[in-house]
Every structure is written in C-alpha cells, then in structure tokens.
Design a protein around this motif. Structure first.
Motif, PDB file in Angstrom:
ATOM      1  N   GLU A  67      35.703  32.565  39.914  1.00 35.28           N
ATOM      2  CA  GLU A  67      36.373  32.611  38.607  1.00 35.28           C
ATOM      3  C   GLU A  67      37.855  32.967  38.715  1.00 35.28           C
ATOM      4  O   GLU A  67      38.577  32.986  37.722  1.00 35.28           O
ATOM      5  N   LYS A  68      38.310  33.310  39.938  1.00 36.94           N
ATOM      6  CA  LYS A  68      39.696  33.722  40.187  1.00 36.94           C
ATOM      7  C   LYS A  68      40.077  34.932  39.344  1.00 36.94           C
ATOM      8  O   LYS A  68      41.151  34.986  38.731  1.00 36.94           O
ATOM      9  N   THR A  69      39.184  35.922  39.351  1.00 37.93           N
ATOM     10  CA  THR A  69      39.444  37.147  38.604  1.00 37.93           C
ATOM     11  C   THR A  69      39.545  38.380  39.509  1.00 37.93           C
ATOM     12  O   THR A  69      39.999  39.429  39.074  1.00 37.93           O
ATOM     13  N   LYS A  70      39.068  38.262  40.754  1.00 38.96           N
ATOM     14  CA  LYS A  70      39.156  39.402  41.670  1.00 38.96           C
ATOM     15  C   LYS A  70      39.086  38.896  43.108  1.00 38.96           C
ATOM     16  O   LYS A  70      38.853  37.707  43.357  1.00 38.96           O
ATOM     17  N   LEU A  71      39.275  39.815  44.057  1.00 34.76           N
ATOM     18  CA  LEU A  71      39.268  39.473  45.469  1.00 34.76           C
ATOM     19  C   LEU A  71      37.934  39.816  46.113  1.00 34.76           C
ATOM     20  O   LEU A  71      37.270  40.768  45.719  1.00 34.76           O
TER      21      LEU A  71
ATOM     22  N   ASP B 288      49.331  30.650  37.532  1.00 33.46           N
ATOM     23  CA  ASP B 288      49.344  31.546  36.379  1.00 33.46           C
ATOM     24  C   ASP B 288      49.441  32.987  36.871  1.00 33.46           C
ATOM     25  O   ASP B 288      49.254  33.271  38.058  1.00 33.46           O
ATOM     26  N   SER B 289      49.716  33.911  35.966  1.00 31.14           N
ATOM     27  CA  SER B 289      50.062  35.280  36.346  1.00 31.14           C
ATOM     28  C   SER B 289      48.927  35.991  37.091  1.00 31.14           C
ATOM     29  O   SER B 289      49.162  36.685  38.079  1.00 31.14           O
ATOM     30  N   VAL B 290      47.669  35.805  36.636  1.00 29.57           N
ATOM     31  CA  VAL B 290      46.542  36.483  37.282  1.00 29.57           C
ATOM     32  C   VAL B 290      46.324  35.939  38.688  1.00 29.57           C
ATOM     33  O   VAL B 290      46.187  36.697  39.657  1.00 29.57           O
ATOM     34  N   GLU B 291      46.305  34.607  38.829  1.00 28.47           N
ATOM     35  CA  GLU B 291      46.100  34.007  40.147  1.00 28.47           C
ATOM     36  C   GLU B 291      47.226  34.394  41.101  1.00 28.47           C
ATOM     37  O   GLU B 291      46.993  34.658  42.286  1.00 28.47           O
ATOM     38  N   GLU B 292      48.459  34.464  40.575  1.00 26.53           N
ATOM     39  CA  GLU B 292      49.602  34.801  41.440  1.00 26.53           C
ATOM     40  C   GLU B 292      49.474  36.206  42.003  1.00 26.53           C
ATOM     41  O   GLU B 292      49.695  36.438  43.200  1.00 26.53           O
ATOM     42  N   VAL B 293      49.116  37.171  41.162  1.00 28.40           N
ATOM     43  CA  VAL B 293      48.971  38.552  41.635  1.00 28.40           C
ATOM     44  C   VAL B 293      47.840  38.657  42.650  1.00 28.40           C
ATOM     45  O   VAL B 293      47.962  39.340  43.671  1.00 28.40           O
ATOM     46  N   LEU B 294      46.740  37.967  42.389  1.00 29.21           N
ATOM     47  CA  LEU B 294      45.621  37.977  43.327  1.00 29.21           C
ATOM     48  C   LEU B 294      45.993  37.304  44.649  1.00 29.21           C
ATOM     49  O   LEU B 294      45.622  37.785  45.724  1.00 29.21           O
ATOM     50  N   CYS B 295      46.724  36.214  44.571  1.00 27.04           N
ATOM     51  CA  CYS B 295      47.214  35.539  45.770  1.00 27.04           C
ATOM     52  C   CYS B 295      48.084  36.492  46.587  1.00 27.04           C
ATOM     53  O   CYS B 295      47.909  36.642  47.806  1.00 27.04           O
TER      54      CYS B 295
ATOM     55  N   THR C 122      65.213  32.987  47.676  1.00 24.19           N
ATOM     56  CA  THR C 122      65.352  33.936  46.568  1.00 24.19           C
ATOM     57  C   THR C 122      64.166  34.887  46.527  1.00 24.19           C
ATOM     58  O   THR C 122      63.013  34.447  46.566  1.00 24.19           O
ATOM     59  N   PRO C 123      64.414  36.206  46.453  1.00 21.33           N
ATOM     60  CA  PRO C 123      63.294  37.159  46.383  1.00 21.33           C
ATOM     61  C   PRO C 123      62.413  36.895  45.171  1.00 21.33           C
ATOM     62  O   PRO C 123      62.896  36.531  44.095  1.00 21.33           O
ATOM     63  N   LEU C 124      61.117  37.065  45.336  1.00 17.50           N
ATOM     64  CA  LEU C 124      60.173  36.895  44.230  1.00 17.50           C
ATOM     65  C   LEU C 124      60.438  37.953  43.160  1.00 17.50           C
ATOM     66  O   LEU C 124      60.654  39.125  43.464  1.00 17.50           O
ATOM     67  N   THR C 125      60.405  37.546  41.898  1.00 16.53           N
ATOM     68  CA  THR C 125      60.595  38.474  40.784  1.00 16.53           C
ATOM     69  C   THR C 125      59.363  38.472  39.896  1.00 16.53           C
ATOM     70  O   THR C 125      58.583  37.513  39.890  1.00 16.53           O
TER      71      THR C 125
ATOM     72  N   PRO D  40      37.972  48.730  37.708  1.00 13.61           N
ATOM     73  CA  PRO D  40      36.776  48.154  37.069  1.00 13.61           C
ATOM     74  C   PRO D  40      37.058  46.979  36.153  1.00 13.61           C
ATOM     75  O   PRO D  40      36.193  46.161  35.927  1.00 13.61           O
ATOM     76  N   GLY D  41      38.266  46.894  35.617  1.00  8.53           N
ATOM     77  CA  GLY D  41      38.602  45.772  34.760  1.00  8.53           C
ATOM     78  C   GLY D  41      38.961  44.529  35.535  1.00  8.53           C
ATOM     79  O   GLY D  41      39.390  43.547  34.956  1.00  8.53           O
ATOM     80  N   GLU D  42      38.817  44.579  36.891  1.00 12.14           N
ATOM     81  CA  GLU D  42      39.097  43.461  37.771  1.00 12.14           C
ATOM     82  C   GLU D  42      40.545  43.044  37.709  1.00 12.14           C
ATOM     83  O   GLU D  42      40.900  41.910  37.971  1.00 12.14           O
ATOM     84  N   GLN D  43      41.422  43.967  37.367  1.00 11.47           N
ATOM     85  CA  GLN D  43      42.851  43.700  37.433  1.00 11.47           C
ATOM     86  C   GLN D  43      43.372  44.350  38.702  1.00 11.47           C
ATOM     87  O   GLN D  43      42.977  45.454  39.059  1.00 11.47           O
ATOM     88  N   ILE D  44      44.281  43.652  39.372  1.00 10.33           N
ATOM     89  CA  ILE D  44      44.685  44.098  40.691  1.00 10.33           C
ATOM     90  C   ILE D  44      45.696  45.245  40.632  1.00 10.33           C
ATOM     91  O   ILE D  44      45.868  45.989  41.582  1.00 10.33           O
ATOM     92  N   ASN D  45      46.384  45.425  39.516  1.00  8.37           N
ATOM     93  CA  ASN D  45      47.350  46.509  39.404  1.00  8.37           C
ATOM     94  C   ASN D  45      46.661  47.761  38.864  1.00  8.37           C
ATOM     95  O   ASN D  45      45.738  47.685  38.076  1.00  8.37           O
TER      96      ASN D  45
END
Length: 309
Positions: free
Chosen positions: A44-48, A112-119, A143-146, A165-170
C-alpha cells in the motif's frame, strides 16, 4: 511534565524496537539474525518493511553501488515495492568522510509526499548499515533536496526515521546537543550541553543546532551571540562544509560581544557533528564583504576552541 515526556519517550522506543524487527515476523516472534537488511515499501506504500540481504561485495564503495541497484529493483516478494520507483534514476553518488551524497534526476520530485519520505527513509536506513556511512544527503541534480516549505533537508541519519503507530515515518525524537554561547564579558565562549532536546525527525541536525543557537542560552552564565530576531534562511552540508545563510538582522550586532566569539559560536556548535569540518556563513546567500572587520564571508572556518573559557 517530566513524567509525561519520559513516558512518551519510552513509548516511542518501544514502538521503534517492535517495528524494526525483520518483517513479516511480528514483534516478539523468533527471527533469524542477519548482518544486513534492505528496506522496502509495503504493497500500500504506507510503511517500510525489511528483508535480510547478503551483499556480494565487501568494499564499501562497491556495496553502496550494489545496494542502490537493489533498492531500484523489484523484490522477490510480490507484496513489497522497491523504494526507488522506475521513473527515478540515480545520477551519481560520492562518499566524503562518513557522508554519502546521492544525486537523483528530476523525476525524484514526481513522487507524492508519503512515498517520497518512505523512499528517503528506506535508502538512509539501508545505507547507514555500511561501515563508514553515518549519514546520507539527497540532491536533485546539483541542488540539495528541500522539503515542502522549501527548507533544505540536509544530512539524514538512521535515527532521523522512526515509524510510529500511525505508519508515518516522521516522529518526535530527542537528542543531546553541545552549543557554544558568549560569556557575560563577551570575550570568550562557554559550552552549554542541552539534554533531551525534542525535535521532529524530518529536521536535519545542522538545522536543529542553528535553531537552538537562535533561541539563545538557557544558563545565566552565558549570553546570545546571534542578534534577537535573526532568521535562518538555509543551512546545508556538502562535502563536510556546512553552509549557513542568515538574514540581514545578523548584522545588527551587540558590539560588546567579540566578533570572533560570534563566528566561532556558530562554527564550533556545528562542528560538534562528525559530518561537518568547516562552516561558511552568508547573509541571504551573499558571501561578498566581511562580517564586521576581520571575518570574510567567503571564507570557510575551521573549528577553534581557543576562545572557550
């Protein structure tokens, strides 16, 4: 309040330990130990999720190239997704000291933002297993990632990413920082160690240090070196050099504080990080001219503890 912080901290640690065991086994189930793992995205691309991996290489540089290839390839498990999608290409990479810098093409920004952070998390947590790789920096071309607000993401550590627990990486984490401020007389530096500094895991350590310096000292035997109201424009690390850009308010100095004390308050605080060897300070990105009389903005300054009292 102290009790609540400690309880929250223990909760994060418990979740961290549970989620970082080998998947698909659950927390508490027996598992086979492996020296290396590769992190993938779930279906589902929600967690690692992570799978054991045995590299064919032993040299660090060769292992970096091998793992980047694996992270760009499909897993044997159909329910797992590769972290680096098909459209994203790795242009090149370099290892300077303990900092691995990876350059991607512009398609990286199409995630998208969620997939990018997980990547990002999958790559950092996979690569920092290697001997000699403590942190990773991402670039899009040169260019540095922003982040979404335009702030440079900067160097990322394994500890920068914890699944909650919310499956958010931050998540909220804490660390200990060593900062340098002016003594009351303004002619020397005093060291201030701050424990349990809480911060969001998507904030780079160099940015966290600058934010804490801008807040000023907590102890009564120290005074701020950076003028009140100064804003941090950008901060990034490239090849061991930390580039700090402050707004025009930085020029509004308390001249009772020696100019060298101001400069080395910033330099010494940032070089507490093992990935930073030198610091360059600019005003809104402009490195022309001098800070006061003796410090050229174009110069890169080394750590100097001579002013520490």
């Amino acid at each position: 309040m102290k009790f609540q912080k400690n309880r929250w901290k223990k909760f994060i640690v418990a979740v961290f330990l549970c989620l970082l065991v080998a998947v698909p086994l659950g927390c508490g189930e027996k598992q086979e130990e492996a020296q290396y793992y590769v992190e993938y995205l779930n279906k589902e691309k929600t967690k690692l999720v992570k799978l054991p991996y045995e590299p064919t290489s032993s040299d660090t540089i060769e292992m970096i190239e091998e793992l980047l290839s694996v992270l760009s390839s499909d897993s044997d498990h159909v329910e797992y997704r590769k972290p680096i999608p098909n459209q994203v290409k790795v242009l090149n990479y370099s290892l300077e000291g303990v900092l691995l810098t990876i350059h991607f093409d512009a398609e990286y920004l199409s995630m998208d933002s969620v997939e990018e952070v997980l990547c990002r998390a999958a790559i950092v947590r996979t690569m920092t297993q290697l001997e000699g790789v403590d942190c990773v920096a991402f670039y899009i071309g040169d260019t540095p990632l922003t982040d979404a607000k335009g702030n440079v993401v900067g160097s990322m550590y394994k500890e920068s990413f914890i699944q909650n627990p919310g499956e958010q990486i931050n998540s909220i984490q804490d660390t200990t920082l060593t900062l340098y401020f002016s003594n009351p007389e303004g002619d020397g530096l005093v060291k201030e160690v701050r424990e349990e500094v809480y911060y969001s895991s998507n904030v780079s350590m160099e940015k966290l240090i600058m934010e804490q310096l801008l807040k000023g000292p907590m102890g009564k035997e120290a005074k701020a070196t950076i003028p009140n109201g100064t804003r941090l424009v950008t901060v990034s690390v490239v090849d061991g050099v930390c580039y700090v850009s402050l707004d025009e308010t930085f020029r509004n100095q308390d001249y009772k504080v020696n100019e060298a004390v101001v400069i080395y308050s910033i330099v010494n605080s940032l070089t507490e990080l093992p990935t930073i060897n030198k610091v360059q300070i600019s005003i809104n990105g402009d490195t022309s001219g001098k800070y006061r009389d003796n410090f050229a903005l174009r110069e890169m300054y080394d750590r100097n503890l001579d002013y520490v009292k």
